[in-house]
Design an enzyme around this catalytic site. Sequence first.
Site, mmCIF file in Angstrom:
data_model
loop_
_atom_site.group_PDB
_atom_site.id
_atom_site.type_symbol
_atom_site.label_atom_id
_atom_site.label_comp_id
_atom_site.label_asym_id
_atom_site.label_seq_id
_atom_site.Cartn_x
_atom_site.Cartn_y
_atom_site.Cartn_z
ATOM 1 N N GLY A 3 0.741 -1.172 -0.149
ATOM 2 C CA GLY A 3 0.280 0.214 -0.047
ATOM 3 C C GLY A 3 0.956 1.284 -0.117
ATOM 4 O O GLY A 3 2.038 1.198 -0.332
ATOM 5 N N CYS A 4 0.289 2.353 0.276
ATOM 6 C CA CYS A 4 0.825 3.457 0.269
ATOM 7 C C CYS A 4 2.355 3.381 1.156
ATOM 8 O O CYS A 4 2.075 3.215 2.430
ATOM 9 C CB CYS A 4 0.055 4.811 0.917
ATOM 10 S SG CYS A 4 0.700 6.356 1.147
#
Length: 264
Positions: free
Chosen positions: A101-102
């Site tokens: 993810g981020c």
Amino acid sequence: MRTEEILPEIYNLILAKGTREGERTQLMLAKDALEQAENPYEAMEKLKVAFRPLALRHNLTPDVMDFYLKMTGESVDTALYDFTKHKSEAAFQERTIFAGGCFWCMVEPFEAKKGIVSVLSGYTGGQIADPTYDQVSSGLTGHVEAVEIIFDTRVISYRELVDLYWQITDPTDALGQFQDRGSQYRPIIFVQTNQQQLAEQTKHEEAIKYKQPIVTEIRPATVFYPAENYHQAFYKKQPKRYKAMKRARQQLLTYQTWKRRLGL
């Protein structure tokens, strides 16, 4: 900020390859106004107004966002990240790369552990060299946002790191992670040769816990490209924003973990 301080930063942003054309146009207007000895306060206010709509939606390119925050006095920490510190020189140090993810939310969980030498945000796994944030966020380059970790094997083991990775990601989500959607956010463990077997073993152990299939990939590590300064140590630069994102991520992780373990 005095004109002699502002102009070099504006020049650098105009020349930076990551600056969008619309941002570059506004920066050039501000540069021309400052060079023509117009009121620097008025010129900077016009620039703030031009950038504010994109800044409020967090849609300025990273370095321009840094400059905007500096103009408005909102930046907590704009210090440049010292990339020279991210290197492993000793025989007891190893590297590993995790995508989950981020990368803003992937640094602090690892950096808080004893034995971590350095954690760097960046891009890997794609088809082009030295990509920018805009290129990766388009989802068309094949890269994922990831963190490269250098760790001291005398203090912390690879097993401990990969166990933590499974705890902070959703291994059943191939389309992103939590609120981060897109191919650039898919979960991948990039391994060195000596890490492959253990990573595969932990993946098998995780599969037993879920009724849904585990989609996290395990791949050989490839070239890792550091992200722009704005993204490095984000949790330290903007703690309030990071805490809100971390809280939302943890809530979604708890909900999705129980839902998928129950096969719902």
